[in-house]
Each structure stands twice: as C-alpha cells, then as structure tokens.
Design a protein around this motif. Structure first.
Motif, mmCIF file in Angstrom:
data_model
loop_
_atom_site.group_PDB
_atom_site.id
_atom_site.type_symbol
_atom_site.label_atom_id
_atom_site.label_comp_id
_atom_site.label_asym_id
_atom_site.label_seq_id
_atom_site.Cartn_x
_atom_site.Cartn_y
_atom_site.Cartn_z
ATOM 1 N N ARG A 94 38.546 30.185 44.792
ATOM 2 C CA ARG A 94 38.569 29.085 43.801
ATOM 3 C C ARG A 94 39.382 27.862 44.257
ATOM 4 O O ARG A 94 39.266 27.437 45.383
ATOM 5 N N ASN A 149 45.438 35.901 34.400
ATOM 6 C CA ASN A 149 44.192 35.125 34.518
ATOM 7 C C ASN A 149 43.567 34.998 33.132
ATOM 8 O O ASN A 149 44.123 35.510 32.156
ATOM 9 N N ASN A 150 42.428 34.345 33.055
ATOM 10 C CA ASN A 150 41.863 34.127 31.728
ATOM 11 C C ASN A 150 41.323 35.416 31.114
ATOM 12 O O ASN A 150 41.324 35.575 29.904
ATOM 13 N N ALA A 151 40.861 36.327 31.956
ATOM 14 C CA ALA A 151 40.415 37.620 31.437
ATOM 15 C C ALA A 151 41.583 38.289 30.712
ATOM 16 O O ALA A 151 41.420 38.868 29.625
ATOM 17 N N ILE A 175 28.995 37.118 26.574
ATOM 18 C CA ILE A 175 28.784 36.813 27.984
ATOM 19 C C ILE A 175 29.237 37.922 28.935
ATOM 20 O O ILE A 175 30.080 38.746 28.610
ATOM 21 N N ILE A 177 30.851 37.612 32.717
ATOM 22 C CA ILE A 177 31.338 36.599 33.649
ATOM 23 C C ILE A 177 31.093 37.015 35.092
ATOM 24 O O ILE A 177 31.123 36.222 36.002
ATOM 25 N N PHE A 181 33.712 41.880 33.871
ATOM 26 C CA PHE A 181 34.130 41.145 32.687
ATOM 27 C C PHE A 181 32.945 40.894 31.761
ATOM 28 O O PHE A 181 32.221 39.915 31.893
ATOM 29 N N VAL A 222 32.985 31.776 22.251
ATOM 30 C CA VAL A 222 33.058 31.874 23.714
ATOM 31 C C VAL A 222 32.233 30.765 24.329
ATOM 32 O O VAL A 222 31.051 30.609 23.990
ATOM 33 N N HIS A 223 32.849 30.012 25.203
ATOM 34 C CA HIS A 223 32.104 28.971 25.906
ATOM 35 C C HIS A 223 31.136 29.647 26.870
ATOM 36 O O HIS A 223 31.551 30.454 27.709
ATOM 37 N N SER A 225 29.929 29.693 29.749
ATOM 38 C CA SER A 225 30.276 28.866 30.886
ATOM 39 C C SER A 225 29.353 29.051 32.079
ATOM 40 O O SER A 225 29.209 28.153 32.888
ATOM 41 N N ASP A 255 37.491 30.943 23.452
ATOM 42 C CA ASP A 255 37.625 31.177 24.895
ATOM 43 C C ASP A 255 36.827 30.102 25.633
ATOM 44 O O ASP A 255 35.609 30.164 25.702
ATOM 45 N N GLY A 257 36.984 29.438 28.834
ATOM 46 C CA GLY A 257 36.629 29.780 30.210
ATOM 47 C C GLY A 257 37.332 28.865 31.169
ATOM 48 O O GLY A 257 38.550 28.912 31.323
ATOM 49 N N SER A 258 36.564 27.973 31.787
ATOM 50 C CA SER A 258 37.157 27.057 32.744
ATOM 51 C C SER A 258 38.207 26.188 32.054
ATOM 52 O O SER A 258 39.360 26.143 32.458
ATOM 53 N N SER A 289 41.309 29.141 32.088
ATOM 54 C CA SER A 289 41.746 29.568 33.422
ATOM 55 C C SER A 289 42.626 28.533 34.101
ATOM 56 O O SER A 289 42.464 27.331 33.882
ATOM 57 N N LYS A 292 40.262 27.357 37.792
ATOM 58 C CA LYS A 292 38.917 26.776 37.767
ATOM 59 C C LYS A 292 39.094 25.251 37.799
ATOM 60 O O LYS A 292 39.796 24.739 38.646
HETATM 61 C C1 PLP Z 1 35.875 32.487 33.942
HETATM 62 C C2 PLP Z 1 35.856 32.922 32.512
HETATM 63 C C3 PLP Z 1 36.655 33.990 32.099
HETATM 64 C C4 PLP Z 1 37.526 34.750 33.051
HETATM 65 O O1 PLP Z 1 38.512 33.937 33.582
HETATM 66 P P1 PLP Z 1 39.336 34.388 34.900
HETATM 67 O O2 PLP Z 1 40.337 33.326 35.071
HETATM 68 O O3 PLP Z 1 38.324 34.480 35.989
HETATM 69 O O4 PLP Z 1 39.936 35.713 34.589
HETATM 70 C C5 PLP Z 1 36.625 34.337 30.765
HETATM 71 N N1 PLP Z 1 35.836 33.669 29.888
HETATM 72 C C6 PLP Z 1 35.040 32.641 30.261
HETATM 73 C C7 PLP Z 1 34.198 31.953 29.241
HETATM 74 C C8 PLP Z 1 35.036 32.231 31.593
HETATM 75 O O5 PLP Z 1 34.258 31.214 31.983
#
Ligand code: PLP
Length: 466
Positions: A94, A149-151, A175, A177, A181, A222-223, A225, A255, A257-258, A289, A292
């Motif tokens: 990334r 991380n975002n997860a 979603i 990912i 995930f 949830v976006h 993404s 959420d 995401g990015s 995140s 990203k």
């Molecule tokens: C990328 C993403 C995640 C996970 O994020 P990481 O930083 O890769 O753990 C979760 N939700 C959405 C919507 C994402 O785009």
C-alpha cells in the motif's frame, strides 16, 4: 586423471576457508554461514565429478559460493519497482510514506520516546494522545482512537457497541474486502447478530425502520469500496440514516474503508466521501484505514462520540489491537502534513503519484523508451511508448481509472514474454508490470527515480537477456 584421483584432488573445506577470496566472504557473511554454504558447494562438485564432470577450479568454487551467499542474503521483502499501475497495491504494501513520516519513524526506532508518559505532569500518559488532537482537528470528530488496521477498527467498534445484540446492515453492503475479511464473519466474531435488510441493489429507509427492535444496538453503514452497484439502485443517505438511528436511540457506525481527509476532486480524481463529511452527517462512529488514501502506515482509526470512543478504549481487545511507537510516530507526522493542504500533494507520495498528470508521465516514457529498448533488444523485445490506465487500488474508487502512460514491451513469443516476467522478478530490485493483450505494460506513474530504474534494468539484462 581417473575418477578416484579427481575426487581425491578436490580441495577440502578447511583448505578453501584459507583462500583469500573466501576470507573476504567470511568478513562479510560470518564464518558459520560461509562454512555451511561451502560444504554444499563442494558436495555438489563432488557429485558432479563422480558422474564424470570436471572440477571447476578454485575460482569456480568461489563463484558458486558467491552465488549461494547472494541468494541467501536477498530478501523477498526487498524494495521493488511497482509499475503495475495500481498505486495502493495491498500485496505490495500500500502507501509509501512521506519523508517526514520516515524520519519520525526512524527517530522512534532509535531512541526512547514518551509513548505512554506525560512529560508535563510526569505521570503515565496515553499512547493515543499523540494522534487524538490531530484526528479531531482533521475530521471534526469529538474523539478518536487508533488500532492495528481498519479491519481491527470495525471489529472492536462492533464488539464494543453491539456484542450480544443486533446490528442492521443493508444487503447491498455485506462486503468481502479480500482474504478473510467478510463483513458477516467479522460481525459473528464480534458477537453481533446480523440483521440484513433491503435487497442487493435497493434498500430504503422503511427497511431500516422495520428492522429496529429493542435488541438493536446499531445500524452499520459500509462503504462499498471495492465494487459499485449500478443501474436500478437505492441506498439511504448517511444523514437520513443518522436520523433514523438517533430517533431509535441506536448507534450509527459508518465503515468508510479507505476514507480520505481531503476532497480528491481537487486533485483531478473522483469523489470519495471524506471522513469529515461522514462525521458531519451524524455518524456516531466512523472507521477508516491509515494506509489507503490517507497515505500513512498501516493503521485503523475510529473517530466519533466521546462516550463511545471511551468505551472502545476500555475494551480488552484494544490492548491486543494496539499500534507500536514506530507507526504512531509515522502517523502523527503524516497527519501533520494535512494541516498544510497547499503543499500536501508535493509531500505525500500517495497523493503526488495519484495526481501526476498523464503528460508528465508520457514525457518520462518518451525519455526512457530508447534506453530500455536498447537494453532489451538482444532478447528480441520491442519497446514502445503507450497510454494506459492506472487505478487507485485498495478499494478506493473501484471503477475509476486514471489516464496514465508507460512502456509496452512486446516479445517474439509467449515463452519469451514469460522469460522477461521472470527476469524482471529476479532482479536485485525487481520490476513488476502488468500483462495485457500479450505484452508487458510498465505504467510509469509510480516511478520516482529514472536513473535507478535504468541501473537496475541494466544489471539484470547484462547477463540474462543477451
Ligand atoms: C479496506 C477496507 C477494510 C479493511 O481495512 P484494512 O485497513 O485493510 O484492515 C474494511 N472496510 C472497508 C469498507 C474497506 O474498504
């Protein structure tokens, strides 16, 4: 010489260890490793001589030894040229960090730092404190916390707000990912009961309203993404969803995401919702995140309501998901760059690469093409300048492409193309392009140093292509 005589004439390991060229290698790699590899080399030679081969001489032994030691030293994690056209490539690590972030990380690695120590009061401090102020300033949120991380951000937010209760999610936003995930699985692990509403392409306010019960803890938005649903679609806008959640006394978790801290349309890119917008719409918690679009090291952020962030920080999971001082230092330095939007694109590599104009990239391709063509000509490869399309990657603006330029390398045969791919991968600094219509495309959007690239290429092609 008879076979047995030839075998007897082979040098012993101890003898070879005293050869000056080998002693130099011992200085560099250590006696243990050199002895081990030397044993292998001499063993291979002994087997070859036994089946009628010739002894390659002392120099031959040293050359083989050198090859083995080089291979052993070389890391799979070594730097490479990402010319795939995907700027934020998850498999390639990334975001590239800004120089300011790198310097901060190096300092944090080398010295002790007041990570959890308040220098003003002399009392125990909090590791999130180094980022909280910056995140609140940049997003308009009341409070903020950071995890691995975002997860992890989604997991701990769900677990804190919704464990043992229900979360409502639109069927259009369940979603995956990538990797492991998948939103429904994460919810299960967080101990939250998933209540799906709406359909894949259309979800309405009445769907959410009809699903709210005493057991409902939150609505999760949830976006989407990494894909886009187009055509006959409907989703409930964030502000309306926030009103529905608040009327019912439940939490809205968005959420993103990015997530991005700036409006990308100002840089010639498509629009992604900003974190500030998600907060302003009324989401109680927003997750996004660090590596990203934001352009920092790997991290996950949760920003939003103070009481909820405090509850998240009390969740024992927080300790398991926390971030180390190196990344906190790099992240703080990255976020500080956002305080000066005018210079952001010049200092933040992710934004610099994403906003690089096609004409500039094409000029670079025109400059490099003759030299690359010359290096690859002995292998029968043809090189020409081409237009191509980059993408952001890591699930941001999934269907948008950015006009770019690069080199198209055509081979005489499929086998020759496969050889080139393998050669590029085996370079001391590998070159990764992408295969398209029977040729290799090197998208030059992410190339920062032309001289380095040519040097690396010539090292590899010296012996391998010709
Ligand atoms: C990328 C993403 C995640 C996970 O994020 P990481 O930083 O890769 O753990 C979760 N939700 C959405 C919507 C994402 O785009």
């Amino acid at each position: 010489m008879s076979g047995t005589a030839a075998l007897r004439a082979l040098p012993a390991v101890d003898q070879m260890l005293k050869v000056p060229a080998v002693m130099v290698l011992i200085e560099r790699h250590g006696r243990l490793v050199v002895t081990e590899e030397l044993r292998q080399v001499l063993g291979d030679i002994r087997a070859a001589v036994r089946s009628g081969g010739a002894f390659p001489g002392e120099q031959g032994v040293v050359a083989s030894l050198l090859g083995r030691l080089d291979h052993r030293e070389r890391s799979n994690l070594r730097p490479l040229f990402n010319l795939t056209g995907t700027v934020l490539h998850t498999n390639l690590g990334r975001a590239l960090l800004a120089e300011e972030a790198i310097a901060a990380a190096v300092d944090a690695m080398r010295e002790a730092a007041a990570l959890e120590f308040d220098l003003e009061t002399g009392r125990r401090g909090e590791r999130d404190s180094h980022l909280r102020q910056l995140l609140c300033e940049l997003t308009g949120a009341e409070d903020a916390t950071i995890v691995n991380n975002n997860a992890a951000a989604v997991l701990i937010a769900l677990s804190t707000v919704g464990a043992g209760r229900q979360a409502i999610v639109s069927r259009g936003e369940l979603i995956e990912i990538g990797g492991a995930f998948r939103m429904p699985d994460i919810m299960e692990r967080a101990g939250v009961d998933l209540v799906e509403v709406g359909t894949t392409n259309r979800t309405h306010a009445k769907d959410y309203l009809g699903a709210i019960r005493p057991e409902t803890a939150l609505i999760l938005k949830v976006h989407t993404s990494n894909y886009r649903i187009e055509g006959f679609t409907a989703e409930v806008p964030g502000a309306e969803l926030a009103a529905i959640a608040h009327n019912a006394g439940v939490v809205l978790l968005n959420d993103l995401g990015s997530g991005t801290l700036v409006d990308l349309s100002g840089y010639g890119l498509g629009r992604e919702p900003t974190v500030r917008e998600a907060v302003a719409e009324g989401a109680d918690l927003v997750t996004f995140s660090g590596d990203k679009l934001l352009g920092g090291p790997q991290a996950g952020f949760i920003v939003g309501r103070k009481d909820l962030i405090a509850a998240i920080n009390r969740n024992p999971m927080k300790r398991a998901l926390r971030v180390d001082k190196i990344r906190i230092a790099a992240m703080a330095a990255t976020l500080k760059l956002y305080r000066d939007p005018d210079r952001l694109a010049a200092r933040l590599p992710t934004l610099r690469m994403l906003s690089r104009p096609q004409a500039e990239i094409r000029q670079r391709a025109v400059r490099l093409a003759p030299q690359v063509a010359e290096l690859l000509a002995p292998g029968g490869y043809r090189v020409e300048v081409c237009d191509c399309s980059s993408q952001i990657g890591s699930g941001a603006l999934p269907v948008d492409t950015i006009p770019s330029a690069g080199l198209r390398i055509a081979a005489a045969s499929g086998g020759a193309l496969a050889n080139l791919v393998a050669l590029f991968r085996a370079l001391p600094r590998p070159i990764l392009g992408r295969l398209q219509d029977g040729a290799m495309i090197l998208d030059l959007r992410c190339l920062s140093d032309e001289a380095d690239f040519l040097k690396s290429l010539s090292e590899g092609t010296d012996h391998a292509v010709a």
